[in-house]
Design a protein around this motif. Structure first.
Motif, PDB file in Angstrom:
ATOM      1  N   ALA A 287       0.846  -1.205   0.000  1.00  0.00           N
ATOM      2  CA  ALA A 287       0.000   0.000   0.000  1.00  0.00           C
ATOM      3  C   ALA A 287       0.879   1.252   0.000  1.00  0.00           C
ATOM      4  CB  ALA A 287      -0.924   0.000   1.215  1.00  0.00           C
ATOM      5  N   TRP A 288       1.952   1.216   0.796  1.00  0.00           N
ATOM      6  CA  TRP A 288       2.845   2.385   0.855  1.00  0.00           C
ATOM      7  C   TRP A 288       3.496   2.621  -0.503  1.00  0.00           C
ATOM      8  CZ3 TRP A 288       7.627   4.266   0.024  1.00  0.00           C
ATOM      9  CH2 TRP A 288       7.913   5.502   0.606  1.00  0.00           C
ATOM     10  N   LEU A 289       3.996   1.557  -1.117  1.00  0.00           N
ATOM     11  CA  LEU A 289       4.668   1.697  -2.416  1.00  0.00           C
ATOM     12  C   LEU A 289       3.699   2.154  -3.498  1.00  0.00           C
ATOM     13  CD1 LEU A 289       6.937  -1.468  -2.229  1.00  0.00           C
ATOM     14  CD2 LEU A 289       7.721   0.902  -2.305  1.00  0.00           C
ATOM     15  N   THR A 290       2.460   1.632  -3.446  1.00  0.00           N
ATOM     16  CA  THR A 290       1.451   2.052  -4.430  1.00  0.00           C
ATOM     17  C   THR A 290       1.167   3.551  -4.288  1.00  0.00           C
ATOM     18  OG1 THR A 290       0.474  -0.141  -4.273  1.00  0.00           O
ATOM     19  CG2 THR A 290      -0.874   1.555  -5.309  1.00  0.00           C
ATOM     20  N   GLY A 291       1.061   3.996  -3.024  1.00  0.00           N
ATOM     21  CA  GLY A 291       0.823   5.424  -2.770  1.00  0.00           C
ATOM     22  C   GLY A 291       1.990   6.266  -3.269  1.00  0.00           C
ATOM     23  N   ALA A 292       3.203   5.794  -2.993  1.00  0.00           N
ATOM     24  CA  ALA A 292       4.394   6.555  -3.408  1.00  0.00           C
ATOM     25  C   ALA A 292       4.477   6.625  -4.940  1.00  0.00           C
ATOM     26  CB  ALA A 292       5.649   5.903  -2.845  1.00  0.00           C
ATOM     27  N   ARG A 293       4.134   5.506  -5.605  1.00  0.00           N
ATOM     28  CA  ARG A 293       4.192   5.492  -7.071  1.00  0.00           C
ATOM     29  C   ARG A 293       3.149   6.451  -7.658  1.00  0.00           C
ATOM     30  NH1 ARG A 293       3.102  -0.173  -9.525  1.00  0.00           N
ATOM     31  NH2 ARG A 293       1.089   0.404  -8.699  1.00  0.00           N
ATOM     32  N   ALA A 294       1.941   6.438  -7.061  1.00  0.00           N
ATOM     33  CA  ALA A 294       0.893   7.352  -7.540  1.00  0.00           C
ATOM     34  C   ALA A 294       1.338   8.796  -7.337  1.00  0.00           C
ATOM     35  CB  ALA A 294      -0.423   7.089  -6.809  1.00  0.00           C
ATOM     36  N   ALA A 295       1.979   9.066  -6.187  1.00  0.00           N
ATOM     37  CA  ALA A 295       2.420  10.438  -5.900  1.00  0.00           C
ATOM     38  C   ALA A 295       3.485  10.872  -6.900  1.00  0.00           C
ATOM     39  CB  ALA A 295       2.959  10.519  -4.475  1.00  0.00           C
ATOM     40  N   GLN A 296       4.364   9.960  -7.301  1.00  0.00           N
ATOM     41  CA  GLN A 296       5.421  10.321  -8.253  1.00  0.00           C
ATOM     42  C   GLN A 296       4.865  10.600  -9.637  1.00  0.00           C
ATOM     43  OE1 GLN A 296       8.873   7.963  -8.662  1.00  0.00           O
ATOM     44  NE2 GLN A 296       9.256   7.864  -6.486  1.00  0.00           N
ATOM     45  N   ARG A 297       3.799   9.884  -9.990  1.00  0.00           N
ATOM     46  CA  ARG A 297       3.240  10.077 -11.337  1.00  0.00           C
ATOM     47  C   ARG A 297       2.420  11.354 -11.429  1.00  0.00           C
ATOM     48  NH1 ARG A 297       1.279   4.204 -12.881  1.00  0.00           N
ATOM     49  NH2 ARG A 297       3.293   3.283 -13.298  1.00  0.00           N
ATOM     50  N   ARG A 298       1.941  11.790 -10.244  1.00  0.00           N
ATOM     51  CA  ARG A 298       1.015  12.913 -10.240  1.00  0.00           C
ATOM     52  C   ARG A 298       1.787  14.203 -10.482  1.00  0.00           C
ATOM     53  NH1 ARG A 298      -1.474  11.431  -5.704  1.00  0.00           N
ATOM     54  NH2 ARG A 298       0.126  12.469  -4.535  1.00  0.00           N
ATOM     55  N   GLU A 299       1.368  14.965 -11.468  1.00  0.00           N
ATOM     56  CA  GLU A 299       2.072  16.208 -11.761  1.00  0.00           C
ATOM     57  C   GLU A 299       1.589  17.340 -10.870  1.00  0.00           C
ATOM     58  OE1 GLU A 299       4.575  17.141 -14.082  1.00  0.00           O
ATOM     59  OE2 GLU A 299       4.896  15.003 -13.806  1.00  0.00           O
TER      60      GLU A 299
END
Ligand code: FAD
Length: 396
Positions: A287-299
């Motif tokens: 869950a943490w990694l999924t959140g971090a990945r979403a945050a990185q993709r978000r402009e």
């Protein structure tokens, strides 16, 4: 730094330079809290995606979590946990929809914690279906006369300001007749009554609004455009509620500590507990990694994918605190609501408090609907009140 992700982007150098300059000019250990937080704001590190001059650096949100972790690890007070509604909801809403005067008056004070904020959205008859709310704001002179009742208002008893959505046109469709205000909670007619939770806390309240005269300068966004403004608030709320837990921190850290302190690690019962712990540890990390990945993709700004984090985090937390209760054994049965009232820390507190996590900020059922429709592109749910003016929709 710490558990945060530091992507290699062109923006990293800008952010690292700003952090280094800030910490050198204002060493956290020797700087008074308000002054320090004011300096963070002035450095553009408060909300890095906001424009320069209003707490930001005009960057993407990719490094948001990195900045937060770096600053708090260096001794800057935890500005998200201290002022979750102000930082997570009021700030982004005012930055996006506010007038110059509202931005100048509020943003720095929100970040420094000078103004505490609450969120006056939910009502006894409007929670998941927020757009059906019935608090009325009627134009009068150069302001609005507001009457109604709000409920579950976290921090309402401490707040100077509230994010208020009220109905200004009952003849319009339910989403179109709403207007948004930055309510001064000290105005005559605002009455805050505490609500007691099962944990013994009274962190939230009922708020009664009786003939409250609100100046038009407190309106944010156009008349009848409150739903769009509220969407900004809610998207940011889900992001904050789903994203503040550090990697391997919070509930899973507590469960690991309880397991480590346990003498019996080999009996059949202990092995079942260990299986649950490992399963939850893996899910927590995913869950943490999924959140971090979403945050990185978000402009820029949060999107509906914040709902995914919120659903996962609340379910994992609840199951992990259940495991903590089982690891404690009979000691988990001892809980004093009276002690909770005094603010005394108790082992079973989070087991009780975590039950609210799948309700607050949008229930998991409703967020699954958001994910299905807005992330996965499935057809929307049936809405029997679609196309009907608010005052013609049957309600109890
Ligand atoms: C700890 C806590 C703090 C809160 N703080 C605030 C605050 O500061 N400000 C504020 O305004 N509100 C706050 N809330 C309110 C929160 O946003 C609402 O409780 C939430 O939106 C659910 O609304 P409701 O309680 O009216 O439940 P309801 O909307 O009545 O829902 C009841 C049940 O029906 C389910 N349900 C409803 N609609 C659907 C649907 N379409 N499909 C499937 N299932 C559905 C829900 O999931 C839920 O299980 C807080 C709540 C909690 C628990």
């Amino acid at each position: 730094m710490g558990n945060s992700v530091h992507p290699d982007t062109d923006e990293s150098a800008i952010v690292d330079a700003a952090i280094a300059k800030l910490l050198q000019a204002h060493p956290p250990a020797r700087t008074e809290t308000q002054e320090l937080l004011g300096a963070v704001f002035d450095s553009g590190l408060a909300w890095i995606h906001f424009p320069v001059g209003i707490g930001g650096l005009g960057l993407s949100t990719v490094l948001h979590q990195y900045v937060y972790s770096s600053l708090t690890a260096a001794g800057v007070p935890d500005y998200i946990s201290e002022t979750p509604i102000g930082y997570g909801m009021a700030g982004p809403t005012i930055a996006e929809h506010g007038t110059e005067a509202q931005i100048a008056h509020h943003l720095r004070r929100i970040f420094t914690g000078e103004f505490v904020w609450c969120q006056l959205f939910s009502e006894p008859g409007a929670g998941s279906d927020l757009a059906s709310l019935s608090t009325r704001a009627v134009p009068t002179g150069d302001g609005w006369l507001v009457n109604g009742q709000k409920v579950w208002t976290t921090l309402g008893h401490l707040a100077q300001y509230g994010l208020l959505v009220a109905r200004t046109d009952p003849d319009a469709l339910k989403h179109q007749g709403l207007t948004y205000f930055l309510l001064d909670m000290t105005l005559p007619g605002v009455e805050v009554r505490p609500l007691r939770q099962m944990s013994g806390d009274a962190e939230f309240n009922e708020v009664y609004l009786s003939d409250v005269l609100v100046p038009d300068s407190a309106r944010i966004g156009g008349v009848g455009e409150g739903w769009g403004v509220a969407m900004t608030t809610l998207a940011n709320e889900r992001l904050v509620l789903g994203a503040t837990t550090p990697r391997h921190g919070g509930a899973i850290d507590e469960a690991l500590a309880l397991w480590s302190a346990r003498e019996d690690k080999t009996s059949a019962a202990a092995r079942v507990l260990r299986d649950r712990l490992l399963d939850l540890w893996i899910r927590d990390d995913v869950a943490w990694l999924t959140g971090a990945r979403a945050a990185q993709r978000r402009e820029s700004g949060p999107g509906p994918e914040g709902s995914v984090s919120k659903i996962a985090r609340s379910s994992i937390n609840q199951q992990t605190y259940e495991l903590c209760a089982d690891l404690r054994g009979a000691a988990s049965l001892i809980y004093s609501a009276a002690a909770a009232l005094d603010g005394t820390a108790q082992p079973g507190y989070m087991f009780l408090r975590s039950r609210a996590q799948s309700i607050e900020g949008g229930s998991s059922e409703v967020l699954r609907d958001v994910v299905a429709h807005r992330v996965l592109g499935l057809p929307p749910s049936h809405r029997p009140d679609k196309g009907i003016p608010w005052n013609e929709v049957p309600r109890s």
